[in-house]
Design a protein around this motif. Structure first.
Motif, PDB file in Angstrom:
ATOM      1  N   PHE A  44       1.390  -7.945  -0.535  1.00 44.21           N
ATOM      2  CA  PHE A  44       0.762  -6.863   0.370  1.00 44.21           C
ATOM      3  C   PHE A  44       2.348  -6.682   1.230  1.00 44.21           C
ATOM      4  O   PHE A  44       2.723  -7.205   1.194  1.00 44.21           O
ATOM      5  CB  PHE A  44       0.173  -8.003   1.691  1.00 44.21           C
ATOM      6  N   ARG A  45       1.933  -4.910   1.047  1.00 48.71           N
ATOM      7  CA  ARG A  45       3.469  -4.482   2.067  1.00 48.71           C
ATOM      8  C   ARG A  45       3.852  -5.030   3.411  1.00 48.71           C
ATOM      9  O   ARG A  45       4.895  -4.799   3.726  1.00 48.71           O
ATOM     10  CB  ARG A  45       3.005  -3.001   1.867  1.00 48.71           C
ATOM     11  N   SER A  46       3.062  -5.317   4.179  1.00 50.05           N
ATOM     12  CA  SER A  46       3.539  -6.240   5.555  1.00 50.05           C
ATOM     13  C   SER A  46       2.298  -6.911   5.866  1.00 50.05           C
ATOM     14  O   SER A  46       1.444  -7.249   5.264  1.00 50.05           O
ATOM     15  CB  SER A  46       3.116  -5.309   6.540  1.00 50.05           C
ATOM     16  N   GLY A 311      -6.820   6.853  -4.094  1.00 45.99           N
ATOM     17  CA  GLY A 311      -5.332   5.608  -3.353  1.00 45.99           C
ATOM     18  C   GLY A 311      -4.607   4.707  -4.017  1.00 45.99           C
ATOM     19  O   GLY A 311      -5.493   4.010  -5.276  1.00 45.99           O
ATOM     20  N   CYS A 312      -4.435   3.519  -3.608  1.00 49.09           N
ATOM     21  CA  CYS A 312      -3.371   2.493  -4.429  1.00 49.09           C
ATOM     22  C   CYS A 312      -4.784   1.615  -4.585  1.00 49.09           C
ATOM     23  O   CYS A 312      -5.703   1.438  -3.260  1.00 49.09           O
ATOM     24  CB  CYS A 312      -2.127   1.720  -4.221  1.00 49.09           C
ATOM     25  N   ARG A 313      -4.246   1.428  -5.738  1.00 48.80           N
ATOM     26  CA  ARG A 313      -5.995   0.394  -5.718  1.00 48.80           C
ATOM     27  C   ARG A 313      -5.009  -1.506  -5.947  1.00 48.80           C
ATOM     28  O   ARG A 313      -6.344  -2.251  -5.931  1.00 48.80           O
ATOM     29  CB  ARG A 313      -6.554   0.175  -7.548  1.00 48.80           C
ATOM     30  N   PHE A 314      -4.081  -1.031  -5.741  1.00 49.95           N
ATOM     31  CA  PHE A 314      -3.895  -3.039  -5.424  1.00 49.95           C
ATOM     32  C   PHE A 314      -5.322  -3.357  -4.377  1.00 49.95           C
ATOM     33  O   PHE A 314      -4.972  -2.682  -2.853  1.00 49.95           O
ATOM     34  CB  PHE A 314      -2.697  -3.257  -5.125  1.00 49.95           C
ATOM     35  N   PRO A 315      -5.432  -4.878  -4.091  1.00 46.76           N
ATOM     36  CA  PRO A 315      -6.017  -5.471  -3.291  1.00 46.76           C
ATOM     37  C   PRO A 315      -5.546  -5.044  -1.967  1.00 46.76           C
ATOM     38  O   PRO A 315      -4.081  -5.401  -1.548  1.00 46.76           O
ATOM     39  CB  PRO A 315      -6.496  -6.538  -3.649  1.00 46.76           C
ATOM     40  N   GLY A 316      -6.207  -4.389  -0.310  1.00 42.82           N
ATOM     41  CA  GLY A 316      -6.311  -4.221   0.909  1.00 42.82           C
ATOM     42  C   GLY A 316      -4.607  -2.871   0.741  1.00 42.82           C
ATOM     43  O   GLY A 316      -4.252  -3.496   2.161  1.00 42.82           O
ATOM     44  N   CYS A 317      -4.522  -1.742  -0.435  1.00 44.96           N
ATOM     45  CA  CYS A 317      -3.341  -1.384   0.211  1.00 44.96           C
ATOM     46  C   CYS A 317      -4.313  -0.244   0.430  1.00 44.96           C
ATOM     47  O   CYS A 317      -4.182   0.190   1.776  1.00 44.96           O
ATOM     48  CB  CYS A 317      -2.658  -1.177  -0.680  1.00 44.96           C
ATOM     49  N   GLY A 318      -4.636   0.703  -0.538  1.00 45.92           N
ATOM     50  CA  GLY A 318      -5.058   1.721  -0.487  1.00 45.92           C
ATOM     51  C   GLY A 318      -3.861   3.197   0.087  1.00 45.92           C
ATOM     52  O   GLY A 318      -5.013   4.432  -0.057  1.00 45.92           O
ATOM     53  N   LEU A 344      -1.227   2.828  -8.613  1.00 44.57           N
ATOM     54  CA  LEU A 344      -0.639   1.909  -7.791  1.00 44.57           C
ATOM     55  C   LEU A 344      -0.499   2.787  -7.127  1.00 44.57           C
ATOM     56  O   LEU A 344       0.787   3.500  -7.306  1.00 44.57           O
ATOM     57  CB  LEU A 344       0.032   1.488  -8.606  1.00 44.57           C
ATOM     58  N   CYS A 345       0.466   2.370  -5.618  1.00 45.97           N
ATOM     59  CA  CYS A 345       1.480   3.019  -5.076  1.00 45.97           C
ATOM     60  C   CYS A 345       3.167   2.518  -5.566  1.00 45.97           C
ATOM     61  O   CYS A 345       3.351   1.412  -5.819  1.00 45.97           O
ATOM     62  CB  CYS A 345       1.105   2.724  -3.185  1.00 45.97           C
ATOM     63  N   ARG A 346       3.828   3.243  -4.736  1.00 43.27           N
ATOM     64  CA  ARG A 346       5.273   3.169  -5.229  1.00 43.27           C
ATOM     65  C   ARG A 346       5.229   1.264  -5.389  1.00 43.27           C
ATOM     66  O   ARG A 346       6.120   0.838  -6.047  1.00 43.27           O
ATOM     67  CB  ARG A 346       6.616   3.288  -4.552  1.00 43.27           C
ATOM     68  N   ARG A 347       5.082   0.809  -4.247  1.00 42.74           N
ATOM     69  CA  ARG A 347       5.440  -0.824  -3.807  1.00 42.74           C
ATOM     70  C   ARG A 347       4.621  -1.719  -4.795  1.00 42.74           C
ATOM     71  O   ARG A 347       5.477  -2.567  -5.346  1.00 42.74           O
ATOM     72  CB  ARG A 347       4.891  -0.488  -2.445  1.00 42.74           C
ATOM     73  N   HIS A 348       3.703  -1.293  -4.957  1.00 40.30           N
ATOM     74  CA  HIS A 348       2.663  -2.142  -5.583  1.00 40.30           C
ATOM     75  C   HIS A 348       2.717  -1.805  -7.123  1.00 40.30           C
ATOM     76  O   HIS A 348       2.537  -2.850  -8.392  1.00 40.30           O
ATOM     77  CB  HIS A 348       1.122  -1.970  -6.140  1.00 40.30           C
ATOM     78  N   HIS A 349       3.867   0.095  -7.462  1.00 38.13           N
ATOM     79  CA  HIS A 349       4.167  -0.134  -9.426  1.00 38.13           C
ATOM     80  C   HIS A 349       5.191  -0.746  -9.735  1.00 38.13           C
ATOM     81  O   HIS A 349       4.951  -1.667 -10.307  1.00 38.13           O
ATOM     82  CB  HIS A 349       4.246   1.268  -9.499  1.00 38.13           C
TER      83      HIS A 349
HETATM   84 ZN   LIG Z   1      -0.385   0.330  -2.576  1.00 39.50          ZN
END
Ligand SMILES: [Zn+2]
Ligand SMILES: [Zn+2]
Length: 433
Positions: A44-46, A311-318, A344-349
């Protein structure tokens, strides 16, 4: 008879609310500890993103919980009042926007005396004073910027100045780069030719800074004073050997334009969604063929991808802005088709290329993410265990802690007099007036 019943009902609402405030204090303690120990750092990003995913808070409320949890870590009086059910979360939330350890006691008194609406109005006025003080300070600093250049008796030129923090940071960075360029080069040259003991010759730091400034000035005048377009400044070019892109363990290399090596995983990520120009090198390094620049993901497919994934498909991101990720990398023969792509967003990529997270698409079309240890990272977390009577459990716990919570615990001391916000801030704010 009915009046009494309704009074009891009202008391019960007030009492349970105070219990919930006290429980919220405990919850915030847990969140603060969870964040400090980076318990959320499992993709998770935060901490707020984790909270939104795990307990279903909307993102704004989740960020606010984390903010208040941190603030209370340095505001023990407010934390205690919340933990005793004496101050509502709404008041604490407002007060922590302005409270510091120095002003906490005064603001707590305000929180106890006033209603939530009073507190909100005073905090707004308080912030205005804070902002004015800060703006005055920024303006004063900006006005004091100066650079004096004058000649000393012996002909040397003397500099003395004050720069705004961000300009100063640029200067320090530029000097460091110039120093690096000057002395890195001379060290490399020296190590071939000079005897090892040259310490007497090594310039001092101050001398190096002076030389670095000279280099900066020459460079600026030489190349014309033009900061350049931001895209040019930040463009990253990676040279990567074909086999490395397909297999990180293959011999070959990935280097940035300036010669810095990047990992094979990083170059795979950068190549996943990029413009690419294929150059063929002969064995001696000569470029023998340059192909046309092509987008890895053509615009039409990218539009369809954004439309499908949102949006980003990582769980909980979007997060709305994303990069197209090839679930099976194109360097491995993965096709650039919607079914092989995920936004995927940059963080999750980065998480899936470089941090060991895995994603694949099941035959039913659903994406499945796994943690580096192989555990599934579900889109929706499993529900928490709840006692059969959560209210009774809460009361029992507070009783066990010796908390005496009743219907009047959170009542303000206000007796109905008019609130004079300006006066209240004048007497309480350290910088007012
Ligand atoms: Zn993401
Ligand atoms: Zn990718």
């Amino acid at each position: 008879m009915e009046i009494h019943e309704l009074d009891r009902l009202g008391d019960e609402i007030a009492e349970l609310s105070a219990h919930l405030e006290a429980a919220t204090a405990h919850l915030l303690d847990l969140i603060r500890e969870f964040d400090a120990r980076a318990g959320w750092n499992t993709g998770f990003r935060s901490c707020a993103a984790w909270l939104a995913w795990r307990v279903g808070l909307d993102p704004g409320a989740a960020r606010e919980r984390v903010r208040v949890a941190h603030a209370l870590g340095t505001l023990p009086l407010l934390a205690r009042a919340l933990a005793r059910g004496e101050l509502s979360y709404a008041k604490v939330r407002a007060l922590t926007r302005v409270a510091t350890p120095e002003t906490e006691e005064r603001l707590l008194a305000l929180g106890r005396a006033g209603t939530a609406a009073h507190v909100e109005r005073i905090v707004r006025g308080w912030r205005r004073v804070d902002r004015q003080a800060e703006a005055r300070e920024t303006a004063r600093r900006h006005a004091s910027r100066a650079l004096h250049v004058y000649q000393d008796d012996d002909g040397m030129v003397v500099l003395r100045g004050r720069l705004a923090p961000e300009v100063g940071a640029l200067l320090v960075q530029a000097l460091a780069a110039a120093r690096e360029a000057l002395y890195q080069r001379s060290r490399e040259k020296d190590s071939d030719t000079s005897p090892p003991d040259v310490s007497a010759e090594t310039p001092t730091m101050a001398q190096q800074q002076a030389d670095a400034l000279a280099l900066l000035v020459e460079t600026a005048l030489h190349s014309g004073i033009d900061p350049g377009a931001p895209v040019e400044r930040y463009q990253v070019v990676v040279h990567v050997d074909g086999p490395v892109l397909a297999d990180p363990d293959a011999p070959g290399q990935s280097v940035l334009e300036d010669g810095t090596h990047v990992s094979a995983e990083t170059s795979q990520r950068l190549a996943c969604d990029a413009s690419r120009v294929v150059m063929r090198h002969a064995a001696d390094g000569q470029v023998v063929e340059v192909g046309a620049r092509t987008r890895t993901i053509p615009p039409a497919i990218r539009r369809a991808l954004h439309h499908r994934d949102r949006g980003c498909r990582f769980p909980g991101c979007g997060l709305r802005f994303g990069q197209g990720h090839h679930i099976r990398h194109w360097a491995h023969g993965g096709p650039t088709t919607l079914s092989n792509l995920a936004l995927l967003c940059r963080r999750h990529h980065r998480a899936v290329h470089e941090e060991g997270y895995q994603v694949d698409r099941h035959p039913d079309g659903e994406l499945r993410f796994r943690r580096p240890d192989g555990r599934l990272l579900p889109e929706v977390p499993p529900p928490a265990a709840i006692p059969a009577d959560p209210v009774q459990a809460l009361r029992a716990r507070h009783d066990a802690q010796g908390l005496r919570i009743h219907a009047r615990t959170a009542s303000p001391g206000w007796l109905g007099e008019r609130l004079d916000v300006g006066w209240a801030i004048d007497v309480m704010h350290p910088l007012a007036g």
